[in-house]
Design an enzyme around this catalytic site. Structure first.
Site, PDB file in Angstrom:
ATOM      1  N   LYS A 194      28.681  27.088  40.701  1.00  0.00           N
ATOM      2  CA  LYS A 194      30.128  26.915  40.494  1.00  0.00           C
ATOM      3  C   LYS A 194      30.814  28.265  40.281  1.00  0.00           C
ATOM      4  CE  LYS A 194      29.943  24.261  36.844  1.00  0.00           C
ATOM      5  NZ  LYS A 194      28.486  24.183  36.604  1.00  0.00           N
ATOM      6  N   ARG A 238      20.539  21.677  28.783  1.00  0.00           N
ATOM      7  CA  ARG A 238      21.817  21.678  29.505  1.00  0.00           C
ATOM      8  C   ARG A 238      21.779  20.694  30.671  1.00  0.00           C
ATOM      9  NH1 ARG A 238      22.454  27.673  31.094  1.00  0.00           N
ATOM     10  NH2 ARG A 238      24.464  27.086  31.959  1.00  0.00           N
ATOM     11  N   ARG A 257      21.360  35.387  29.783  1.00  0.00           N
ATOM     12  CA  ARG A 257      22.217  34.644  28.859  1.00  0.00           C
ATOM     13  C   ARG A 257      21.332  33.829  27.926  1.00  0.00           C
ATOM     14  NH1 ARG A 257      26.815  31.524  32.334  1.00  0.00           N
ATOM     15  NH2 ARG A 257      26.154  29.830  30.988  1.00  0.00           N
ATOM     16  N   ARG A 306      18.524  34.223  36.465  1.00  0.00           N
ATOM     17  CA  ARG A 306      19.861  34.833  36.411  1.00  0.00           C
ATOM     18  C   ARG A 306      19.922  35.944  35.369  1.00  0.00           C
ATOM     19  NH1 ARG A 306      25.047  31.027  35.805  1.00  0.00           N
ATOM     20  NH2 ARG A 306      24.095  30.401  33.839  1.00  0.00           N
ATOM     21  N   ARG A 333      34.104  18.045  31.536  1.00  0.00           N
ATOM     22  CA  ARG A 333      32.654  17.822  31.485  1.00  0.00           C
ATOM     23  C   ARG A 333      32.298  16.541  30.756  1.00  0.00           C
ATOM     24  NH1 ARG A 333      31.120  23.843  31.765  1.00  0.00           N
ATOM     25  NH2 ARG A 333      28.885  23.845  32.121  1.00  0.00           N
TER      26      ARG A 333
END
Ligand code: AMP
Length: 221
Positions: free
Chosen positions: A14, A172, A161, A128, A89
């Protein structure tokens, strides 16, 4: 003016897709995740409150995130279009967004679900890395920086992160399935849901998104 919300599981791309897309289309880009990370960085009351939910991979309470959106809508010039990344969300957020947009004289034109299978999401999130200055994003194997651990753009260190740690990623994904996925049915019932396959490489997803926005522009012109 156009209001588009981009939904999807964490790791579907996204953020990667939406930021440049918004710039190209002249839309104001608003990511609730970015806004919350900024609040944490700045040590605001919102940030202090949100931090423990985010660190655990849980959603920040609806009323806090709603305030982020409401103040953004207040500051948005009437002629500006809006691209929402990661909001709503929950069903409650989807419902309150309708009210908030209505009060701002707007409505949601399209909800775009960027989807991908779990194994791909886990691989993307665990690899990531983000730069500590401006949030530039890399992937250890798919899009590595020129020098390992250093941002190409500003030379700052790259870090993982906190919420990309493996246990938090699982949490998540679970949160996405139970709380966010029902939002797609909400928009399907309103005939504004469009789905894009987020599995291919970014340039392919980008082309599909651009084509969808062209079609939407045609419909709303
Ligand atoms: P993101 O950068 O979009 O992956 O968001 C990172 C984290 O911020 C999420 O895991 C949530 O903890 C929080 N967050 C972002 N957007 C929302 C939202 N709309 N509602 C609740 N929490 C959110």
């Amino acid at each position: 003016m156009t209001v588009i919300s981009v939904l999807g599981p964490p790791g579907a791309g996204k953020g990667t897709q939406c930021r440049p897309l918004a710039t190209r289309r002249g839309l104001t880009y608003l990511s609730t995740g970015d806004a919350l990370r900024r609040a944490i960085h700045d040590g605001t009351p919102l940030g202090v409150h949100a931090a423990r939910y985010m660190a655990a991979g849980d959603l920040v309470p609806d009323r806090l995130v709603r305030e982020v959106i409401r103040s953004a809508l207040l500051g948005l010039p009437a002629e500006d279009g809006l691209l929402l990344d990661g909001y709503p969300r929950t069903l409650e957020q989807a419902e309150s967004l309708e009210v908030d947009l209505d009060q701002a004289g707007r409505r949601l034109d399209a909800a775009v679900l960027v989807d991908a299978p779990d194994h791909l999401l886990v691989a993307r999130l665990s690899g990531r890395r983000v730069c500590t200055v401006a949030g530039h994003t890399y992937h250890v194997s798919a899009s590595p920086p020129r020098q390992a651990g250093v941002c190409d753009d500003d030379g700052s260190p790259l870090v993982q992160r906190d919420d990309d740690a493996p246990a938090v990623v699982m949490r998540r994904l679970q949160t996405y399935r139970t709380r966010t996925r029902p939002v797609t049915a909400f928009y399907e019932a309103r005939n504004v849901l469009h789905t894009i396959d987020g599995s291919p490489e970014p340039s392919v997803v980008e082309t599909a998104l651009a084509a969808l926005l062209d079609r939407l522009d045609g419909v709303h012109a």
